[in-house]
Every structure is written in structure tokens, then in C-alpha cells.
Write a protein that holds these residues in place. Structure first.
Motif, mmCIF file in Angstrom:
data_model
loop_
_atom_site.group_PDB
_atom_site.id
_atom_site.type_symbol
_atom_site.label_atom_id
_atom_site.label_comp_id
_atom_site.label_asym_id
_atom_site.label_seq_id
_atom_site.Cartn_x
_atom_site.Cartn_y
_atom_site.Cartn_z
ATOM 1 N N CYS A 28 0.913 -1.241 -0.036
ATOM 2 C CA CYS A 28 -0.120 0.172 -0.044
ATOM 3 C C CYS A 28 0.861 1.322 0.053
ATOM 4 C CB CYS A 28 -0.890 0.086 0.959
ATOM 5 S SG CYS A 28 -1.982 1.452 1.248
ATOM 6 N N GLN A 29 0.571 2.064 -0.976
ATOM 7 C CA GLN A 29 1.375 3.396 -1.161
ATOM 8 C C GLN A 29 0.823 4.714 -0.611
ATOM 9 O OE1 GLN A 29 2.413 2.669 -5.314
ATOM 10 N NE2 GLN A 29 4.611 2.437 -4.501
ATOM 11 N N CYS A 30 -0.645 4.408 0.124
ATOM 12 C CA CYS A 30 -0.964 5.245 0.912
ATOM 13 C C CYS A 30 -0.029 6.427 1.903
ATOM 14 C CB CYS A 30 -2.377 5.268 1.810
ATOM 15 S SG CYS A 30 -2.415 4.686 3.079
ATOM 16 N N ARG A 31 -0.399 7.569 1.842
ATOM 17 C CA ARG A 31 0.443 8.439 2.769
ATOM 18 C C ARG A 31 0.387 7.847 4.320
ATOM 19 N NH1 ARG A 31 4.733 10.195 3.332
ATOM 20 N NH2 ARG A 31 5.124 12.445 4.409
ATOM 21 N N HIS A 41 5.880 2.717 0.969
ATOM 22 C CA HIS A 41 4.702 1.873 1.172
ATOM 23 C C HIS A 41 4.842 0.773 2.410
ATOM 24 C CE1 HIS A 41 7.966 -0.994 -0.560
ATOM 25 N NE2 HIS A 41 7.200 -1.922 0.000
ATOM 26 N N ASP A 66 -8.977 7.247 3.829
ATOM 27 C CA ASP A 66 -9.963 7.969 2.770
ATOM 28 C C ASP A 66 -11.064 7.596 2.619
ATOM 29 O OD1 ASP A 66 -7.434 9.409 2.076
ATOM 30 O OD2 ASP A 66 -6.987 8.512 0.223
ATOM 31 N N THR A 113 -1.803 -0.916 -3.896
ATOM 32 C CA THR A 113 -3.062 -0.120 -3.677
ATOM 33 C C THR A 113 -2.220 1.300 -3.422
ATOM 34 O OG1 THR A 113 -3.034 -0.604 -1.576
ATOM 35 C CG2 THR A 113 -4.424 -1.936 -2.903
ATOM 36 N N TYR A 114 -3.127 2.147 -3.866
ATOM 37 C CA TYR A 114 -2.893 3.707 -3.879
ATOM 38 C C TYR A 114 -1.497 4.161 -4.603
ATOM 39 C CZ TYR A 114 -6.558 4.961 -0.653
ATOM 40 O OH TYR A 114 -7.807 5.430 -0.145
ATOM 41 N N ARG A 117 -0.237 7.463 -5.337
ATOM 42 C CA ARG A 117 0.911 8.110 -4.307
ATOM 43 C C ARG A 117 2.152 7.668 -4.222
ATOM 44 N NH1 ARG A 117 -3.466 9.092 -0.116
ATOM 45 N NH2 ARG A 117 -4.410 10.769 -0.972
ATOM 46 N N GLU A 132 -5.064 2.760 -8.541
ATOM 47 C CA GLU A 132 -4.915 3.970 -7.904
ATOM 48 C C GLU A 132 -5.008 4.398 -6.539
ATOM 49 O OE1 GLU A 132 -5.922 7.460 -10.189
ATOM 50 O OE2 GLU A 132 -5.298 6.750 -12.004
ATOM 51 N N ARG A 133 -6.232 3.637 -6.112
ATOM 52 C CA ARG A 133 -6.618 3.801 -4.635
ATOM 53 C C ARG A 133 -6.818 2.422 -4.157
ATOM 54 N NH1 ARG A 133 -6.202 8.998 -4.035
ATOM 55 N NH2 ARG A 133 -7.244 10.489 -5.377
#
Length: 137
Positions: A28-31, A41, A66, A113-114, A117, A132-133
Motif C-alpha cells: 500500500c502506497q497511501c500516505r 509503502h 480516505d 494499492t494507492y 501516491r 490508483e486507490r
């Protein structure tokens, strides 16, 4: 039947055992995951909660993703290592940090995922499906 997935924190104060195979494994690459991991990640394997046993007392903190759903991140109060996550909207799943596994080579990521970012300095396997998400349910 395959052997359980086992793991825990660096000092051994928190241990888990999971019977069964992951439902989903991802980078996961979300912030939020970037901040928690200290890199670009986080890597996770998600299992049905019914097959999970945890020993030791984790310290937890809640954050809102999110989606608006609350995720609870659990870490060891002794060594500080992040070990697992749970989700209030999905109480029947349990997500472990791939690096917390006793045998990290058993981790086989299925997707990213994500990806929106992602950082150029943190390239991941180009053969993985990228979302993308979060992927559709």
C-alpha cells in the motif's frame, strides 16, 4: 492443511498465529502507510479474523482512512514495532505487516494499492496489478 502463519514484534512481546491463507496481500502506497513504515509503502497480508490468535498486549491508535472508515493500527509498547491492523467497518478481517512474519518469504503480494501516491525512489514489482486507490469491493 498448510502450516499457520506466525510472527510478531521484534522483542517477542506480541505474537500471532493465523490458520488459513491470506484473502489479499498487497503493498500500500497511501500516505498513512508511508508515514507508519518510514518508507514509500507498507506490505500487508489480510486474513479472516476467525483463524487468528494473538498473545501479548498491543498499543493501538485509530486513524480515519480516505474511505472515512476507522482503521486501528497495533504496535508493541516495548519495542515499538507495528504488527497488525484491524478495521471497525470490517471486524471479520485481520491484517498483518508482512515484515512481522517469522517467515517473510511466505508473503506473496498480489497488488499495489494507492499507486497514485507512489514515489519514483520506491519502485515495486512492475508485474503486480496496480490500483490508483483501493480496489473495488
Amino acid at each position: 492443511m498448510t502450516k499457520p502463519y506466525t510472527g510478531g514484534c521484534a522483542c517477542g512481546a506480541i505474537r500471532y498465529s493465523v490458520v488459513g491463507e491470506p484473502m489479499f496481500s498487497n503493498h500500500c502506497q497511501c500516505r498513512d502507510c508511508q508515514r507508519e513504515s518510514g518508507t514509500g509503502h507498507g506490505s500487508y497480508a489480510t486474513f479472516p479474523r476467525a483463524g487468528v490468535t494473538v498473545t501479548g498486549k498491543a498499543k493501538t491508535w485509530d486513524m480515519t482512512g480516505d474511505s472515512g472508515n476507522v482503521k486501528t493500527r497495533a504496535f508493541c509498547p516495548e519495542c515499538g514495532v507495528a504488527v497488525y491492523m484491524t478495521f471497525k467497518a470490517m471486524p471479520d478481517i485481520f491484517t498483518i505487516r508482512a515484515a512481522s512474519l517469522d517467515e517473510p518469504t511466505r508473503y506473496k503480494p498480489q497488488a499495489v494499492t494507492y499507486a497514485v501516491r507512489a514515489y519514483d525512489w520506491d519502485p515495486l514489482d512492475s508485474g503486480l496489478t496496480k490500483f490508483e486507490r483501493m480496489p473495488p469491493g
